[in-house]
Design a protein around this motif. Structure first.
Motif, PDB file in Angstrom:
ATOM      1  N   CYS A 120       0.832  -1.197   0.000  1.00  0.00           N
ATOM      2  CA  CYS A 120       0.000   0.000   0.000  1.00  0.00           C
ATOM      3  C   CYS A 120       0.867   1.248   0.000  1.00  0.00           C
ATOM      4  O   CYS A 120       2.089   1.187   0.167  1.00  0.00           O
ATOM      5  N   ILE A 121       0.234   2.385  -0.193  1.00  0.00           N
ATOM      6  CA  ILE A 121       0.883   3.687  -0.074  1.00  0.00           C
ATOM      7  C   ILE A 121       0.143   4.469   0.993  1.00  0.00           C
ATOM      8  O   ILE A 121      -1.091   4.550   0.979  1.00  0.00           O
ATOM      9  N   LEU A 122       0.884   5.028   1.947  1.00  0.00           N
ATOM     10  CA  LEU A 122       0.301   5.817   3.021  1.00  0.00           C
ATOM     11  C   LEU A 122       0.570   7.292   2.756  1.00  0.00           C
ATOM     12  O   LEU A 122       1.709   7.704   2.558  1.00  0.00           O
ATOM     13  N   TYR A 123      -0.501   8.087   2.756  1.00  0.00           N
ATOM     14  CA  TYR A 123      -0.413   9.533   2.618  1.00  0.00           C
ATOM     15  C   TYR A 123      -0.800  10.170   3.949  1.00  0.00           C
ATOM     16  O   TYR A 123      -1.740   9.717   4.611  1.00  0.00           O
ATOM     17  N   TYR A 124      -0.095  11.244   4.314  1.00  0.00           N
ATOM     18  CA  TYR A 124      -0.338  11.906   5.591  1.00  0.00           C
ATOM     19  C   TYR A 124      -0.335  13.415   5.380  1.00  0.00           C
ATOM     20  O   TYR A 124       0.562  13.962   4.731  1.00  0.00           O
ATOM     21  N   LEU A 125      -1.335  14.077   5.924  1.00  0.00           N
ATOM     22  CA  LEU A 125      -1.462  15.530   5.809  1.00  0.00           C
ATOM     23  C   LEU A 125      -1.929  16.077   7.144  1.00  0.00           C
ATOM     24  O   LEU A 125      -2.856  15.525   7.753  1.00  0.00           O
ATOM     25  N   THR A 126      -1.292  17.150   7.636  1.00  0.00           N
ATOM     26  CA  THR A 126      -1.704  17.673   8.938  1.00  0.00           C
ATOM     27  C   THR A 126      -1.474  19.167   9.032  1.00  0.00           C
ATOM     28  O   THR A 126      -0.563  19.714   8.401  1.00  0.00           O
ATOM     29  N   GLN A 127      -2.314  19.811   9.820  1.00  0.00           N
ATOM     30  CA  GLN A 127      -2.087  21.179  10.257  1.00  0.00           C
ATOM     31  C   GLN A 127      -2.419  21.229  11.734  1.00  0.00           C
ATOM     32  O   GLN A 127      -3.556  20.971  12.141  1.00  0.00           O
ATOM     33  N   VAL A 128      -1.407  21.533  12.533  1.00  0.00           N
ATOM     34  CA  VAL A 128      -1.515  21.488  13.983  1.00  0.00           C
ATOM     35  C   VAL A 128      -1.067  22.819  14.566  1.00  0.00           C
ATOM     36  O   VAL A 128      -0.096  23.420  14.090  1.00  0.00           O
TER      37      VAL A 128
END
Length: 219
Positions: A120-128
């Motif tokens: 699989c491919i894991l994508y991660y996006l965040t604004q903290v």
């Protein structure tokens, strides 16, 4: 000051099926095995079959103060792919604690896409918003290094999860089988969006990088 991973960070996870990585990101019992910076995490209550409220606290490198979150998390299987997103909320029974700085997840998300047989491919996006006036070097370090290292830890955790799960209640997956969920119900009326400007602001701008502890701080 907000910390953002503006463009999605991604990692290709060979030999880890999408459904396994999805389990890893849900399984709070397993998280303490791979998240070395976690202090405590637990589920507070459920809103629907695919949404809950939870607590998470993590160790910041000394002399920074440790942070914690209360978030509303939702998840959605998309055929062979999966999505998990969260954002911070206020819960009347879980106010900010004196021993932590209450941080704010404005929006954090994982997308797990199947990539052939058993990968699989894991994508991660965040604004903290970590709350507090942080030194620029802290923001730069988190933006450039922490997210990629965290992704690698999640991938390694995915490789080891099947063996661990076989020995630890293998049939228990309430995120897959909602009838197993015994959490108390939480009404949406009890919650409100956690706005950063309503929280205490801690000034840590005077901290220098050479005073940073050498403890492992990868996620």
């Amino acid at each position: 000051m907000k910390i953002s991973v503006a463009a999605p960070t991604r990692i290709s996870c060979k030999d880890v099926p999408a459904e396994t990585l999805y389990d890893v990101l849900h399984d709070t019992r397993y998280r303490k095995k791979w998240d070395s910076n976690m202090i405590e995490t637990y589920d507070i209550g459920r809103l629907t079959v695919n949404a809950d409220v939870g607590y998470y606290s993590w160790k910041c490198p000394s002399p920074l103060k440790n942070r914690d979150f209360v978030t509303l998390r939702s998840w959605l299987p998309l055929g062979n792919d999966y999505m998990i997103i969260n954002y911070s909320v206020k819960h009347p029974k879980y106010p900010p604690r004196k021993d932590f700085v209450r941080a704010v997840s404005l929006q954090t998300g994982y997308l797990i896409k199947a990539n052939g047989d058993g990968a699989c491919i894991l994508y991660y996006l965040t604004q903290v918003d970590p709350r507090g006036s942080l030194p620029k070097w802290v923001v730069n370090r988190v933006s450039q290094f922490v997210a990629p290292k965290a992704m690698k830890k999640i991938y390694k955790a995915g490789l080891k999860y099947p063996e661990w799960k076989r020995k630890h209640d293998p049939g228990y997956k309430p995120w897959v089988y909602p009838e197993q969920n015994t959490l108390p119900s939480v009404s949406l009326a009890e919650l409100s969006v956690q706005h950063a400007d309503s929280l205490e602001n801690i000034d840590e701008t005077g901290l220098t990088e050479d005073h940073l502890s050498t403890s492992d701080h990868e996620a």
